[in-house]
Design a protein around this motif. Structure first.
Motif, PDB file in Angstrom:
ATOM      1  N   LEU B 110       0.837  -1.130   0.109  1.00 28.72           N
ATOM      2  CA  LEU B 110      -0.263   0.014  -0.137  1.00 28.72           C
ATOM      3  C   LEU B 110       0.891   1.234  -0.049  1.00 28.72           C
ATOM      4  CD1 LEU B 110      -2.675   1.123   0.074  1.00 28.72           C
ATOM      5  CD2 LEU B 110      -2.591   1.094   2.648  1.00 28.72           C
ATOM      6  N   VAL B 111       1.925   1.146   0.766  1.00 25.59           N
ATOM      7  CA  VAL B 111       2.799   2.347   0.825  1.00 25.59           C
ATOM      8  C   VAL B 111       3.479   2.643  -0.421  1.00 25.59           C
ATOM      9  CG1 VAL B 111       5.184   3.375   1.908  1.00 25.59           C
ATOM     10  CG2 VAL B 111       3.154   2.130   3.379  1.00 25.59           C
ATOM     11  N   LEU B 112       3.917   1.573  -1.120  1.00 22.31           N
ATOM     12  CA  LEU B 112       4.582   1.459  -2.359  1.00 22.31           C
ATOM     13  C   LEU B 112       3.804   2.149  -3.400  1.00 22.31           C
ATOM     14  CD1 LEU B 112       6.784  -1.650  -2.384  1.00 22.31           C
ATOM     15  CD2 LEU B 112       7.488   0.952  -2.380  1.00 22.31           C
ATOM     16  N   PHE B 113       2.182   1.646  -3.395  1.00 28.35           N
ATOM     17  CA  PHE B 113       1.730   2.191  -4.272  1.00 28.35           C
ATOM     18  C   PHE B 113       1.370   3.668  -4.148  1.00 28.35           C
ATOM     19  CE2 PHE B 113      -1.066  -0.241  -7.014  1.00 28.35           C
ATOM     20  CZ  PHE B 113      -0.812  -1.733  -6.965  1.00 28.35           C
ATOM     21  N   TYR B 114       1.243   4.183  -2.909  1.00 25.19           N
ATOM     22  CA  TYR B 114       1.120   5.545  -2.556  1.00 25.19           C
ATOM     23  C   TYR B 114       2.232   6.391  -3.107  1.00 25.19           C
ATOM     24  CZ  TYR B 114      -3.034   5.101   0.861  1.00 25.19           C
ATOM     25  OH  TYR B 114      -4.250   4.823   1.127  1.00 25.19           O
ATOM     26  N   ILE B 115       3.289   5.699  -2.851  1.00 24.70           N
ATOM     27  CA  ILE B 115       4.266   6.406  -3.338  1.00 24.70           C
ATOM     28  C   ILE B 115       4.724   6.520  -4.695  1.00 24.70           C
ATOM     29  CG2 ILE B 115       7.075   6.779  -3.279  1.00 24.70           C
ATOM     30  CD1 ILE B 115       6.900   5.339  -0.601  1.00 24.70           C
ATOM     31  N   LEU B 116       4.619   5.395  -5.680  1.00 25.28           N
ATOM     32  CA  LEU B 116       4.969   5.153  -6.851  1.00 25.28           C
ATOM     33  C   LEU B 116       3.732   5.381  -7.961  1.00 25.28           C
ATOM     34  CD1 LEU B 116       7.336   2.377  -6.815  1.00 25.28           C
ATOM     35  CD2 LEU B 116       7.994   4.541  -7.206  1.00 25.28           C
ATOM     36  N   LEU B 117       2.394   5.227  -7.289  1.00 26.45           N
ATOM     37  CA  LEU B 117       1.442   5.440  -8.464  1.00 26.45           C
ATOM     38  C   LEU B 117       0.447   6.494  -7.749  1.00 26.45           C
ATOM     39  CD1 LEU B 117       0.991   1.661  -9.089  1.00 26.45           C
ATOM     40  CD2 LEU B 117       1.230   3.384 -10.610  1.00 26.45           C
ATOM     41  N   ASN B 118       0.834   7.497  -7.040  1.00 21.24           N
ATOM     42  CA  ASN B 118       0.301   8.600  -6.438  1.00 21.24           C
ATOM     43  C   ASN B 118      -1.049   8.006  -5.671  1.00 21.24           C
ATOM     44  OD1 ASN B 118      -2.402   9.020  -7.918  1.00 21.24           O
ATOM     45  ND2 ASN B 118      -1.336   9.801  -9.439  1.00 21.24           N
ATOM     46  N   ASN B 119      -1.876   8.913  -5.252  1.00 16.12           N
ATOM     47  CA  ASN B 119      -2.909   8.400  -4.270  1.00 16.12           C
ATOM     48  C   ASN B 119      -4.328   9.007  -4.494  1.00 16.12           C
ATOM     49  OD1 ASN B 119      -4.153   7.966  -1.792  1.00 16.12           O
ATOM     50  ND2 ASN B 119      -2.611   9.214  -0.431  1.00 16.12           N
ATOM     51  N   PRO B 120      -5.187   8.246  -5.128  1.00 17.51           N
ATOM     52  CA  PRO B 120      -6.411   8.844  -5.572  1.00 17.51           C
ATOM     53  C   PRO B 120      -7.370   8.555  -4.133  1.00 17.51           C
ATOM     54  CG  PRO B 120      -6.052   6.721  -6.453  1.00 17.51           C
ATOM     55  CD  PRO B 120      -5.048   6.956  -5.728  1.00 17.51           C
ATOM     56  N   VAL B 121      -6.969   7.710  -2.864  1.00 14.95           N
ATOM     57  CA  VAL B 121      -7.767   7.555  -2.092  1.00 14.95           C
ATOM     58  C   VAL B 121      -8.292   8.637  -1.233  1.00 14.95           C
ATOM     59  CG1 VAL B 121      -8.126   6.165  -0.031  1.00 14.95           C
ATOM     60  CG2 VAL B 121      -6.938   5.267  -1.887  1.00 14.95           C
ATOM     61  N   ASN B 122      -9.706   8.864  -1.021  1.00 14.17           N
ATOM     62  CA  ASN B 122     -10.175   9.955  -0.147  1.00 14.17           C
ATOM     63  C   ASN B 122     -10.087   9.710   1.079  1.00 14.17           C
ATOM     64  OD1 ASN B 122     -11.040  11.214  -2.361  1.00 14.17           O
ATOM     65  ND2 ASN B 122     -13.078  10.988  -2.168  1.00 14.17           N
ATOM     66  N   ASP B 123     -10.442   8.410   1.634  1.00 12.05           N
ATOM     67  CA  ASP B 123     -10.613   8.198   2.993  1.00 12.05           C
ATOM     68  C   ASP B 123      -9.453   7.088   3.404  1.00 12.05           C
ATOM     69  OD1 ASP B 123     -10.993   7.579   5.478  1.00 12.05           O
ATOM     70  OD2 ASP B 123     -13.460   7.522   5.187  1.00 12.05           O
ATOM     71  N   GLY B 124      -8.353   7.718   3.889  1.00 11.31           N
ATOM     72  CA  GLY B 124      -7.162   6.906   4.002  1.00 11.31           C
ATOM     73  C   GLY B 124      -7.391   5.808   5.036  1.00 11.31           C
ATOM     74  N   PHE B 125      -7.921   6.233   6.215  1.00  8.44           N
ATOM     75  CA  PHE B 125      -8.258   5.097   7.360  1.00  8.44           C
ATOM     76  C   PHE B 125      -8.889   4.066   6.945  1.00  8.44           C
ATOM     77  CE2 PHE B 125      -6.433   8.701   9.680  1.00  8.44           C
ATOM     78  CZ  PHE B 125      -5.521   7.921  10.476  1.00  8.44           C
ATOM     79  N   LYS B 126     -10.289   4.284   6.060  1.00  7.93           N
ATOM     80  CA  LYS B 126     -11.051   3.378   5.732  1.00  7.93           C
ATOM     81  C   LYS B 126     -10.402   2.303   4.759  1.00  7.93           C
ATOM     82  CE  LYS B 126     -15.666   4.320   4.914  1.00  7.93           C
ATOM     83  NZ  LYS B 126     -16.358   5.134   3.738  1.00  7.93           N
ATOM     84  N   PHE B 127      -9.545   2.924   3.794  1.00 11.19           N
ATOM     85  CA  PHE B 127      -9.050   1.974   2.851  1.00 11.19           C
ATOM     86  C   PHE B 127      -7.808   1.167   3.543  1.00 11.19           C
ATOM     87  CE2 PHE B 127      -6.069   1.061  -0.827  1.00 11.19           C
ATOM     88  CZ  PHE B 127      -7.310   0.543  -1.460  1.00 11.19           C
ATOM     89  N   ILE B 128      -7.108   1.651   4.627  1.00  6.53           N
ATOM     90  CA  ILE B 128      -6.141   0.884   5.272  1.00  6.53           C
ATOM     91  C   ILE B 128      -6.988  -0.468   5.857  1.00  6.53           C
ATOM     92  CG2 ILE B 128      -4.571   0.596   7.306  1.00  6.53           C
ATOM     93  CD1 ILE B 128      -3.648   3.699   6.513  1.00  6.53           C
TER      94      ILE B 128
END
Lengths: 232, 219
Positions: B110-128
């Motif tokens: 998940l962290v790598l996705f955030y870093i390398l493929l940017n972050n389209p998630v609105n609600d971060g905690f829910k997605f985790i």
């Protein structure tokens, strides 16, 4: 005679299905028109498939209870005939799709393939495909019977909830889906004309019995072939 | 019983800490896969594409993470476990260990996705939360598949063949559920319902594993 009554019943019911299915009157609805007669074949294939898979599942449990090799032969032959029924279900479905959803509703191939019931059927066929691959990878027959029975039970237990869940999750083109007139994705007796029901239910029984008949023939061949193994 | 489960779990963790090459191997596998995606994707993939890519990658990470759990046990070692523990204890320990490992790997990817493929998630905690739930489902199913495949000398390929059709419904549920962390608005209570369904399926997998593993275990 006392053992073959159900084979005769199957023959009579299928004869009735074919004759009455093609000759009796059916309600003509827009788009569907006369193609509704495919119901006596297409839907029955899926019924037969599910029933044969259930039988296979039961024999797998029976195998694990007593390790009787006969039960393994029963389990995998019922599963393979179930797969044949599933493929026939797809084949009859393709015929139906090509004259209704694709031509009259203008659905694309992509949306047809994402149909929840097609997904469920695909999962079932993939599971039993994997079951046969798993069987093929053993040389020791006892081990093969045991491990594949475990997979059969596990996969079947996962398959059924998914068949209940997925249709309620995504929109469907099939009748009876959420968004169409009735909310129940399974069969609703109000969805079908009374005259059609009189042909449909016997047809389900007839096709299922035919499937069981084919399976028992295959089982008998295998039992004869492995006679030495079973009694020796 | 609990003591033996904990002892078996401890043994797996210790083994993982001592043979670190497999652990780093998986980390590298995740990193290189996500990097390949980063290079092959356009710069800002939209949320739907991002979501489906993420779950497909999770699936493959899980196959590689969990696959070795039963394959690495040699025949002799299995015989030894046979003498000291019951099959139920053994499978529960394995399920727990794979679950922990997969949760860790889920966070990493998940962290790598955030870093390398940017972050389209609105609600971060829910997605985790959804990712962790997904990690649990994936690791449970593939642990059982790994146990089955270990009995057939074929290896990782067979796990994928056996596991994909079984995990498919849960994966569809997870993809649907994770859309709630993006823009899509859900009907009241639908999120809880979906999460509950996934949880129930997980429970079913655990029950089936506990019932069926004794039959796999006997040789």
């Amino acid at each position: 005679m006392n053992k073959s009554w159900w084979k005769i019943l199957s023959f009579v019911l299928l004869l009735y299905t074919v004759i009455c299915g093609f000759l009796l009157d059916v309600p003509r609805l827009p788009i569907l028109n006369e193609t509704i007669r495919n119901l006596y074949f297409h839907v029955c294939m899926w019924f037969a498939m599910m029933i044969l898979f259930i039988v296979s599942f039961v024999y797998s449990i029976k195998y694990l209870r007593g390790f009787d090799y006969r039960n393994d032969i029963f389990a995998h032959n019922f599963a393979s005939v179930g797969c044949i029924m599933g493929i026939l279900g797809y084949a009859t479905g393709i015929i139906w799709v090509s004259v209704t959803w694709v031509t009259d509703q203008g659905q694309s191939l992509g949306s047809v393939l994402k149909e929840p019931k097609l997904i469920g059927a695909a999962i079932a066929l993939l599971i039993y495909g994997a079951y046969f691959v798993l069987r093929g990878s053993f040389t020791d027959i006892d081990k093969r019977a045991r491990i594949s029975a475990v997979y059969n039970i596990f996969a079947f237990a996962m398959l059924f909830p998914s068949i209940w869940i997925i249709p309620r999750l995504v929109g469907s083109l099939h009748p009876g889906a959420p968004g169409s007139d009735s909310g129940n994705p399974a069969l609703d007796k109000n969805d079908m004309d009374a005259g059609m029901r009189a042909v449909f239910y016997p047809a389900v029984i007839g096709w299922t019995l035919l499937g069981a008949w084919i399976a028992t023939l295959r089982i008998r061949i295998e039992l004869l072939r492995d006679k030495k193994l079973l009694h020796g | 019983m609990y003591q033996r489960i904990i002892a078996l779990l401890k043994k797996d963790i210790l083994l993982e800490l001592r043979q670190q090459h497999t652990f780093y191997g998986i980390l590298l596998y995740i990193a290189s896969t996500v990097y390949v995606l980063h290079l092959s994707m356009p710069d800002n993939p939209d949320a739907d594409v991002w979501n489906s890519l993420f779950w497909v990658i999770q699936l493959f990470v899980c196959v590689n993470t969990v696959a070795k759990s039963f394959l690495q046990e040699s025949r002799g070692r299995m015989l030894y476990f046979y003498t000291i523990a019951s099959p139920v204890e053994f499978i529960i320990a394995k399920l727990l260990f794979n679950l922990l490992l997969m949760l860790l790997m889920s966070i990493v990817s998940l962290v790598l996705f955030y870093i390398l493929l940017n972050n389209p998630v609105n609600d971060g905690f829910k997605f985790i939360g959804i990712v962790l739930l997904g990690g649990i489902s994936l690791s449970l199913v593939f642990s059982v598949m790994s146990a089955i495949a270990a009995k057939a000398q074929h290896n990782a390929a067979l796990i994928a063949i056996l596991g994909f059709p079984v995990i498919l419904p849960q994966l569809l549920l997870l993809m649907r559920l994770s859309k709630s962390a993006f823009q899509e608005v859900f009907r009241e209570g639908a999120i809880l319902q979906l999460a509950g369904l996934i949880g129930l399926l997980d429970l079913l997998v655990i029950v089936m594993a506990v019932i069926l593993f004794p039959y796999l275990w006997k040789e």
